[in-house]
Enzyme design. Structure first.
Site: not given
Ligand code: KET
Length: 483
Positions: A212, A293, A329
Site C-alpha cells: 500500500w 496491518d 472496510k
Molecule cells: N492498510 C492498508 C493495507 C490499506 O489498504 C489501507 C487503505 C489502510 C491501511 C488504511 O485504511 P484506513 O482508512 O486508514 O483505515 N487502503 C485504501 C484507501 C486508502 O488508500 O486510504 C486503498 O488502498 O484504496
C-alpha cells in the site's frame, strides 16, 4: 473570481447545503485573502499581492485518494476545487462527462447499484446511540473508548471462552496486550511507528514490495528507515516466497517487518497457512518484530476468524508483535476513522509501561480520538445479535466481491482476451492486481473512462454485473492494442 452561480444547478437539499458551503468558502477565502494582504509587509494599497507562501509548489494528487469519487455532484466538485477546497476528487474524473465512467481506484465497497453502503447493523447502532439520552460528548481518554479497545483486541487476537467471539487468546487473558483507539488503520500504523521510533532499538522496517503506497510515507515520516522485502512475482502473479524468505533471512536481527494480515494490498496474494508458519519460524528465530496491518479482516474470506489466523499464529507462540486494525472496510466506517493499535507484550507489566508511552505519543498528536465511530463499533461487538448480523452483512460484501472476480474472469475468457487471467479468481480481498501496465491503464482511462491506480490495481468492490462487460471490453482492447 469564481463567478459561479451554484444555486442554479442545485436541486436536492444536499446540493443546497453544499452550495451554501461553497458560498461561505468563497466569502471566507476572500476575507482571509484581504486580511493577509493588509497584514503583509510587502503589500501596499497599490502594491503587488505577494503571498508569504508564494514559493509553495503544488504537490501531486494522492495516487489513491486522488481518484476517489465522492457523492458530491460533479458540478460542485469542480467548483469546490476552484477554491482549492481539499475535496479528494480528481478534477479529471469529475470533469469526465462520460456516463460510462467507472472508478475502480479506491478500496471502498460499492453495492451492485454502484452506491456506497452503510450496513444495516451500523444504522441500527447509530439509532440506539441517538436514542440513548444518557450519552454525552465529553472527551474520551487519550487511549480512547475502553470497551472498544477491549473488543477490538478480542476480534483480532481471539476472545476468551465466555463470549461469542470465538477462540482464546492467552495474551489477552494474561493482560499483556495494550490497545489504544486510533484514527483508523492509518492512524494506528502511525502511532505504532512513532512509538517504535522512540522506544525500539531497531529503526529499520521492512515492507513488502509492492505494498500500500502510504506505508513508505507513514513509517518514513515517523522516523523509521524503510526497506523492502520481495513479495510479489510478476511472472507467476503469485507470492515470491523464496525471495521473501531470503530477504527476511538477511535482514538485521531485531528489524521490524510489516505484514499484511490478509488480503494483501495491492496484489491480493496471501501466503498459505503453511507459508505463514515458515515465515513465523524464521522471524522468531531472528527476533524480527512483526507489525501487522489488518485493514481487511473479514473481507478476504468472509470469515473474521480465518482472516485473523496469521496474526493469531504469532500471538500463540508467546512472542511480541504490533497490530494496526481498521474498521473502515469491514464495517464500512471509512469516514468515521475508527481503528486500534494493539501491542502484544511479554508481560502485563511491560504492557502497562508501553501504554503509558503510547499516551505520550498520542496526546501531542491529536490529544484523544473521536467518540462516535468507536461507539458504533463497540455497540455492535458487545451485543451477540448485532455481532451476528454484522458477520452476515460482512460475508455478503465479501461474497459479492468474489462473484465479481468470477464474472470478470468469465467475461475475459468469453472475449478470448490473450493471457492467463486465472489470477483474477485466485487473488484475495478487495483488489485485483491485473498485470496491466501504466500505458494500458492510461489507455483505459482515456478511451473507456475507467479509473484505477497506475500500477494496474482495480478495486473489485467498485464493480457490478452491469459494469463488468465495459471493463472486460476495456481490458481486452488495452491488451490487444497497447503493448
Ligand atoms: N492498510 C492498508 C493495507 C490499506 O489498504 C489501507 C487503505 C489502510 C491501511 C488504511 O485504511 P484506513 O482508512 O486508514 O483505515 N487502503 C485504501 C484507501 C486508502 O488508500 O486510504 C486503498 O488502498 O484504496
Amino acid at each position: 473570481m469564481h463567478g459561479v452561480n451554484v444555486s442554479q444547478s442545485s436541486s436536492s437539499p444536499a446540493d443546497r447545503r453544499l452550495s451554501a458551503l461553497v458560498r461561505h468558502l468563497e466569502g471566507h477565502s476572500m476575507d482571509s485573502a484581504n486580511h493577509s494582504i493588509a497584514a503583509a509587509p510587502t503589500s501596499g494599497s497599490t502594491g503587488a499581492r505577494i503571498s508569504v507562501f508564494d514559493h509553495v509548489v503544488r504537490a501531486p494528487e494522492d495516487p489513491i485518494l486522488g481518484v476517489i469519487l465522492t457523492h458530491l455532484p460533479c458540478s460542485l466538485c469542480v467548483r469546490l476545487s476552484f477554491l482549492n477546497f481539499p475535496v479528494v476528487v480528481t478534477v479529471a474524473y469529475n470533469k469526465d462527462p462520460s456516463p460510462a465512467k467507472l472508478n475502480l481506484g479506491v478500496g471502498a465497497y460499492r453495492t451492485e447499484e454502484g452506491k456506497p453502503l452503510v450496513l444495516n447493523v451500523v444504522r441500527r447502532a447509530e439509532q440506539m446511540l441517538v436514542n440513548d439520552s444518557s450519552r454525552v460528548k465529553e472527551y474520551l481518554p487519550i487511549v480512547g473508548l475502553a470497551d472498544f479497545n477491549k473488543l477490538s483486541a478480542k476480534l483480532i487476537l481471539g476472545a476468551d471462552r465466555l463470549v461469542y467471539l470465538h477462540g482464546t487468546s492467552p495474551a489477552i487473558q494474561e493482560n499483556r496486550v495494550t490497545t489504544v483507539q486510533c484514527l483508523s488503520g492509518t492512524g494506528s500504523l502511525r502511532v505504532g511507528a512513532e512509538f517504535l521510533a522512540r522506544h525500539y532499538h531497531q529503526h529499520t522496517i521492512y515492507i513488502p514490495l509492492p505494498t500500500w503506497g502510504n506505508h513508505t510515507k507513514v513509517f518514513g515520516l515517523a522516523g523509521l528507515s524503510v526497506k523492502t522485502y520481495r513479495y510479489y512475482d510478476p511472472a507467476t502473479r503469485g507470492l515470491n516466497f523464496e525471495g521473501l524468505l531470503e530477504d527476511l533471512r538477511s535482514a538485521p536481527s531485531g528489524a521490524i517487518v510489516l505484514l499484511h494480515a490478509c488480503a494483501h494490498n495491492p496484489t491480493g496474494v496471501d501466503p498459505t497457512t503453511h507459508q505463514w508458519e515458515q515465515i513465523r519460524q524464521l522471524m522468531r528465530s531472528k527476533a524480527l518484530l512483526p507489525f501487522f496491518d489488518s485493514a481487511y479482516q473479514g473481507f478476504a474470506s468472509g470469515n473474521l476468524d480465518a482472516d485473523a489466523e496469521s496474526v493469531r499464529m504469532f500471538v500463540r507462540d508467546g512472542g511480541e508483535c504490533l497490530v494496526a486494525q481498521s474498521f473502515a472496510k469491514n464495517m464500512g466506517l471509512y469516514g468515521e476513522r475508527v481503528g486500534a493499535l494493539s501491542i502484544v507484550c511479554r508481560t502485563a507489566d511491560v504492557a502497562g509501561r508501553v501504554e503509558s508511552q503510547l499516551k505520550l505519543v498520542i496526546r501531542p498528536m491529536y490529544s484523544n480520538p473521536p467518540i462516535h465511530g468507536a461507539s458504533i463499533v463497540s455497540t455492535i461487538l458487545k451485543d451477540r445479535t448485532m455481532f451476528q448480523e454484522w458477520t452476515i452483512e460482512l460475508k455478503a460484501m465479501a461474497d459479492r466481491i468474489i462473484s465479481m472476480r468470477q464474472q470478470l474472469f468469465d467475461a475475459l475468457r468469453g472475449r478470448g482476451t490473450p493471457g492467463d487471467w486465472s489470477h483474477i479468481i485466485k487473488q484475495i480481498g478487495m483488489f485485483t492486481f491485473t498485470g496491466l501496465n501504466s500505458e494500458q491503464v492510461a489507455f483505459m482511462r482515456k478511451e473507456y473512462h475507467i479509473y484505477m491506480t497506475s500500477d494496474g490495481r482495480i478495486s473489485m468492490a467498485g464493480l457490478s454485473s452491469r459494469t463488468v462487460p465495459h471493463l472486460a471490453d476495456a481490458i481486452h482492447a488495452a491488451v490487444t492494442r497497447v503493448a
